[in-house]
Each structure stands twice: as C-alpha cells, then as structure tokens.
Enzyme design. Structure first.
Site, PDB file in Angstrom:
ATOM      1  N   ASN A  57     -12.512  36.917  29.525  1.00  0.00           N
ATOM      2  CA  ASN A  57     -13.809  37.554  29.297  1.00  0.00           C
ATOM      3  C   ASN A  57     -13.870  38.840  30.118  1.00  0.00           C
ATOM      4  O   ASN A  57     -13.947  38.791  31.342  1.00  0.00           O
ATOM      5  CB  ASN A  57     -14.909  36.575  29.715  1.00  0.00           C
ATOM      6  CG  ASN A  57     -16.308  37.124  29.524  1.00  0.00           C
ATOM      7  OD1 ASN A  57     -16.485  38.326  29.285  1.00  0.00           O
ATOM      8  ND2 ASN A  57     -17.298  36.260  29.643  1.00  0.00           N
ATOM      9  N   HIS A 109     -18.572  38.319  21.108  1.00  0.00           N
ATOM     10  CA  HIS A 109     -18.173  38.485  22.511  1.00  0.00           C
ATOM     11  C   HIS A 109     -17.051  37.496  22.822  1.00  0.00           C
ATOM     12  O   HIS A 109     -17.110  36.326  22.440  1.00  0.00           O
ATOM     13  CB  HIS A 109     -19.384  38.245  23.419  1.00  0.00           C
ATOM     14  CG  HIS A 109     -19.041  38.242  24.873  1.00  0.00           C
ATOM     15  ND1 HIS A 109     -18.252  39.205  25.447  1.00  0.00           N
ATOM     16  CD2 HIS A 109     -19.386  37.395  25.876  1.00  0.00           C
ATOM     17  CE1 HIS A 109     -18.119  38.953  26.747  1.00  0.00           C
ATOM     18  NE2 HIS A 109     -18.805  37.852  27.023  1.00  0.00           N
ATOM     19  N   CYS A 140     -22.672  40.930  30.014  1.00  0.00           N
ATOM     20  CA  CYS A 140     -21.634  41.067  28.979  1.00  0.00           C
ATOM     21  C   CYS A 140     -22.183  41.679  27.697  1.00  0.00           C
ATOM     22  O   CYS A 140     -21.429  42.034  26.803  1.00  0.00           O
ATOM     23  CB  CYS A 140     -21.013  39.713  28.675  1.00  0.00           C
ATOM     24  SG  CYS A 140     -20.184  38.969  30.075  1.00  0.00           S
TER      25      CYS A 140
HETATM   26  C1  LIG Z   1     -16.881  26.971  32.189  1.00  0.00           C
HETATM   27  C2  LIG Z   1     -16.496  26.082  31.015  1.00  0.00           C
HETATM   28  C3  LIG Z   1     -15.160  26.513  30.430  1.00  0.00           C
HETATM   29  C4  LIG Z   1     -16.367  24.648  31.516  1.00  0.00           C
HETATM   30  O1  LIG Z   1     -16.004  23.810  30.448  1.00  0.00           O
HETATM   31  P1  LIG Z   1     -16.716  22.408  30.264  1.00  0.00           P
HETATM   32  O2  LIG Z   1     -16.055  21.723  29.148  1.00  0.00           O
HETATM   33  O3  LIG Z   1     -18.192  22.685  30.156  1.00  0.00           O
HETATM   34  O4  LIG Z   1     -16.345  21.697  31.583  1.00  0.00           O
HETATM   35  P2  LIG Z   1     -17.341  21.108  32.671  1.00  0.00           P
HETATM   36  O5  LIG Z   1     -18.100  22.200  33.334  1.00  0.00           O
HETATM   37  O6  LIG Z   1     -18.105  20.017  31.993  1.00  0.00           O
HETATM   38  O7  LIG Z   1     -16.308  20.517  33.675  1.00  0.00           O
HETATM   39  C5  LIG Z   1     -15.486  19.423  33.327  1.00  0.00           C
HETATM   40  C6  LIG Z   1     -14.650  19.062  34.523  1.00  0.00           C
HETATM   41  O8  LIG Z   1     -13.644  20.077  34.711  1.00  0.00           O
HETATM   42  C7  LIG Z   1     -13.660  20.536  36.047  1.00  0.00           C
HETATM   43  N1  LIG Z   1     -13.256  21.926  36.077  1.00  0.00           N
HETATM   44  C8  LIG Z   1     -14.020  23.035  36.081  1.00  0.00           C
HETATM   45  N2  LIG Z   1     -13.244  24.129  36.091  1.00  0.00           N
HETATM   46  C9  LIG Z   1     -11.970  23.697  36.093  1.00  0.00           C
HETATM   47  C10 LIG Z   1     -10.730  24.356  36.096  1.00  0.00           C
HETATM   48  N3  LIG Z   1     -10.613  25.702  36.097  1.00  0.00           N
HETATM   49  N4  LIG Z   1      -9.604  23.595  36.068  1.00  0.00           N
HETATM   50  C11 LIG Z   1      -9.666  22.256  36.046  1.00  0.00           C
HETATM   51  N5  LIG Z   1     -10.823  21.583  36.059  1.00  0.00           N
HETATM   52  C12 LIG Z   1     -11.959  22.294  36.075  1.00  0.00           C
HETATM   53  C13 LIG Z   1     -15.079  20.328  36.503  1.00  0.00           C
HETATM   54  O9  LIG Z   1     -15.132  20.265  37.899  1.00  0.00           O
HETATM   55  C14 LIG Z   1     -15.436  19.033  35.839  1.00  0.00           C
HETATM   56  O10 LIG Z   1     -14.938  17.987  36.590  1.00  0.00           O
HETATM   57  P3  LIG Z   1     -15.821  16.645  36.787  1.00  0.00           P
HETATM   58  O11 LIG Z   1     -15.960  16.087  35.403  1.00  0.00           O
HETATM   59  O12 LIG Z   1     -14.959  15.844  37.683  1.00  0.00           O
HETATM   60  O13 LIG Z   1     -17.109  17.112  37.370  1.00  0.00           O
HETATM   61  C15 LIG Z   1     -17.589  26.132  29.901  1.00  0.00           C
HETATM   62  O14 LIG Z   1     -18.755  25.493  30.365  1.00  0.00           O
HETATM   63  C16 LIG Z   1     -17.921  27.527  29.497  1.00  0.00           C
HETATM   64  O15 LIG Z   1     -17.127  28.219  28.879  1.00  0.00           O
HETATM   65  N6  LIG Z   1     -19.176  27.984  29.767  1.00  0.00           N
HETATM   66  C17 LIG Z   1     -19.569  29.326  29.421  1.00  0.00           C
HETATM   67  C18 LIG Z   1     -19.078  30.280  30.464  1.00  0.00           C
HETATM   68  C19 LIG Z   1     -19.163  31.700  30.008  1.00  0.00           C
HETATM   69  O16 LIG Z   1     -18.746  32.021  28.921  1.00  0.00           O
HETATM   70  N7  LIG Z   1     -19.680  32.595  30.868  1.00  0.00           N
HETATM   71  C20 LIG Z   1     -19.771  33.965  30.597  1.00  0.00           C
HETATM   72  C21 LIG Z   1     -20.783  34.246  29.554  1.00  0.00           C
HETATM   73  S1  LIG Z   1     -20.827  35.954  29.187  1.00  0.00           S
END
Ligand SMILES: CC(C)(COP(=O)(O)OP(=O)(O)OC[C@H]1O[C@@H](n2cnc3c(N)ncnc32)[C@H](O)[C@@H]1OP(=O)(O)O)[C@@H](O)C(=O)NCCC(=O)NCCS
Length: 335
Positions: free
Chosen positions: A289, A259, A120
């Site tokens: 994204n 970003h 990215c």
């Molecule tokens: C991916 C992201 C949104 C997840 O948010 P989070 O608050 O960290 O959530 P978690 O990963 O802790 O997951 C929390 C719960 O939601 C669940 N979950 C994950 N994706 C889900 C979705 N799309 N819908 C519903 N639940 C979801 C998980 O399974 C987890 O369940 P559990 O507690 O039973 O294990 C966040 O980590 C993020 O934005 N990371 C950066 C990703 C990114 O920007 N990547 C590109 C970089 S260029």
C-alpha cells in the site's frame, strides 16, 4: 460530495508518470525483522514485496521523476503548469509544502503549489480539486502528484502495520479536451473513524517531545479489522454512487482501479460490484500500500500494459485515513 462534469467543460489526463525506489523489501526479509511469514502476509494481504526509499530520498525525490515523465508524455513544459497539487501524508517536511519545493526545482513559476492531506484518498481528492479549479477557470493546466514515503513513519517492530505498506509516487497532467475526460467525482469523509488509522504525535495536539518519541507516537497506529470493514464498505458504496450519478452501470466500466491496500479488500469490492476480474488493475502484490501513490502507480501500470484505450470508461476509487474515500469516473481519451 458528489457531482458530474460541468456542462461544456471537459478535462482529461494527458500524461502519466510514476516512480518507485529501487530497494525491494520481500516478505522473507520482513520475517527476519518481525514475527511474521511470507505465507501469512500473502494469505491475508496478497502482498509479496514492496519498495523502500533510500535514506536520502524524501517525498519530492520520488515525485520529481514521476512528474517529469507525466510532463514528457503530455508534451508540455513544466513552466506551462499553473497548478501543482501533491497529495501525501509524508511531505518532505511540515512546511514549506513539497509542492512548493517541486515547483521551484522543476521550474513552474506561474503555478499555485500546495500539498493535500486525505490519507490514501489524497490523490482522488487532488484530482477532483484540480478538475474543479480548471472548470472554474482558475487553472489551465494542472499537475496532480500522489505519493508517500510511509517507510519513514512505520514502526518496523510492529508486525500489524509494517508488512502492509511501501513507498512510491505517481503523477498526472490534466488538460482541457473537447470530449471525454472526467465525468464526475464522489468524495467523502467519516471523521469519527479517524482514530482507527492515525499518527498521533508531531502536530499541535501532541507536539514532539522526548516522551512522544519514546512512546512510538510518531508512527502509524491502526486498527486493522475496523479499517478492513470500512474499506470493503466504501469501495463499493462510492463506486456505486458515482456510477448512478453519471448514469452509467458497472458493466460499462472497462478499467477499474481500486486503491491498492490488500488483495482481499479488492476481491471483496470486485465481487460486490459484479465487475469481471480482467478489468481490475492490481499491483499491490509488488508495491504494498503506497497510500497516495497507489492509484496513479496503478494507472501508469495499466497504461504501460496497453490497457487504456480511447473511449474506455475508467473507474478509480480510493479510501484511507480520515477516514476518507473518493471515486472518479472518466472516459479515457488519447491525444
Ligand atoms: C491488517 C490485516 C491484514 C489483518 O488481517 P486479519 O485477517 O484482519 O487479521 P487479524 O487482525 O484478525 O489478526 C489475525 C492474527 O494474526 C496476527 N497477525 C497480525 N499481523 C501479523 C503478521 N504480520 N504476521 C503474522 N501474524 C500477524 C494477529 O496478531 C492475530 O493473532 P491472534 O489471532 O493471535 O490475535 C487486515 O485487517 C487489513 O488488511 N486491514 C486493513 C488495513 C488497511 O488496508 N489499511 C490501510 C487502509 S488505506
């Protein structure tokens, strides 16, 4: 890597263009495909909808209209471009490069044309490289495009990734100017974090086989929590580094373009940097994204909204796979 503009050499963005596919994919539609909900996606990411390329659209089809707009705005012909860099992780094919395909289609016979892969952060790396080639006297007029068709490498049954991304592209023309323009760049990579966000198969490490396809190894794999931690850290550290290097403060920044990965990541950076919210460009709610398309899309939108004025200090910071990051600081100049 960090550096300021070369003494006596100024280059600026003189044209901007962008393109997103027509198809809108909403959170509600996604909740019919995987176990998710509009509420969860909005609360955790701020994303409401994203654009998805039509089956016949490859990356070059998204970049072409963006490049044409950028050229038109700059008031120059494609044939005057002598450097075309396309930042992407989803080129039309492994080779020839999407840039070479576009240079041919658009009519850039004198252009060096190649793709650049920095996740990215690709657009930021490509801007720095184009600036460097111009400052070194190799290129006179450069075109930098950034875009991705991430929908082509998503596992649409994986709710932890497929809700986050979208397709789109943007492009800018860089030309020499008398004053203003790019003031400096800061770029970095932390390869040890590579496995947090990667696409394992299809390269020379794991060539495509029936097994790799069956195992879903041609799709994006991500450790969301680790990438979140990385992103919140480097968005701040990179911005602070380039401001310090160029002798500016965050209060002097007029427009901040981070970003567009997740509203929570952006909000964190905004708080830590101490920049006021009205200076921040946010469109992740509508596009998700778009990887290398993210920053040029946001830049195009800021311009369309009349937010870029002569003399404005514009700070852009990207981060992504690699893991990589990159910032540019520029003084906006109108031509
Ligand atoms: C991916 C992201 C949104 C997840 O948010 P989070 O608050 O960290 O959530 P978690 O990963 O802790 O997951 C929390 C719960 O939601 C669940 N979950 C994950 N994706 C889900 C979705 N799309 N819908 C519903 N639940 C979801 C998980 O399974 C987890 O369940 P559990 O507690 O039973 O294990 C966040 O980590 C993020 O934005 N990371 C950066 C990703 C990114 O920007 N990547 C590109 C970089 S260029």
């Amino acid at each position: 890597m960090i550096g300021t503009a070369r003494d006596g050499f100024r280059a600026a963005v003189t044209g901007i263009g962008s393109y997103v596919p027509e198809r809108v994919l909403t959170n509600d539609e996604l909740s019919k495909m995987v176990d998710t909900s509009d509420e969860w996606i909005i609360e955790r990411t701020g994303i409401r909808e994203r654009r998805i390329a039509a089956p016949e659209q490859a990356l070059s089809d998204l970049c072409r209209p963006a490049i044409e707009q950028a050229l038109e705005q700059a008031g120059i012909e494609a044939s005057e471009i002598d450097l075309l860099i396309v930042a992407t992780v989803t080129p039309d094919m492994a080779f020839p490069s999407t840039a070479a395909i576009l240079a041919d289609e658009l009519g850039m016979p004198d252009a060096a044309a190649y793709d650049l892969s920095a996740g990215c952060t690709g657009f930021m790396y490509a801007l720095a490289q184009a600036y460097g080639m111009m400052a070194g006297g190799l290129a006179q007029r450069a075109l930098v495009a950034g875009g991705d068709v991430l929908s082509a490498i998503m596992d649409w049954s994986d709710r932890t990734t497929c809700v986050l991304f979208g397709d789109g592209a943007g492009a800018v023309v860089l030309e020499r100017v008398d004053q203003g323009g790019f003031l400096g760049f800061e770029l970095g990579a932390e390869g040890s974090g590579g496995p947090q966000l990667y696409l394992p198969a299809g390269g020379s490490r794991m060539p495509t086989t029936a097994q790799s396809v069956a195992a879903g190894q041609h799709f994006v794999q991500m450790n969301g929590r680790e990438v979140f931690k990385f992103a919140t850290r480097v968005l701040v550290s990179s911005a602070e580094a380039i401001l310090a290097k160029t002798g500016h403060t965050i209060d002097e920044v007029d427009v901040y373009i981070p970003h567009q990965a997740n509203v929570r990541i952006i909000d964190h950076a905004v708080r830590k940097l101490g920049i006021s919210a009205d200076k921040v460009v946010v469109n992740v709610d509508r596009y998700g994204n778009t990887s290398s398309g993210s920053i040029p899309l946001a830049l195009a939108e800021a311009q369309a909204e009349g937010r870029l004025h002569e003399g404005n200090l514009v700070l852009m910071t990207g981060m992504g796979a690699g893991l990589t990051w990159g910032s540019a600081l520029l003084e906006w100049c109108e031509r």
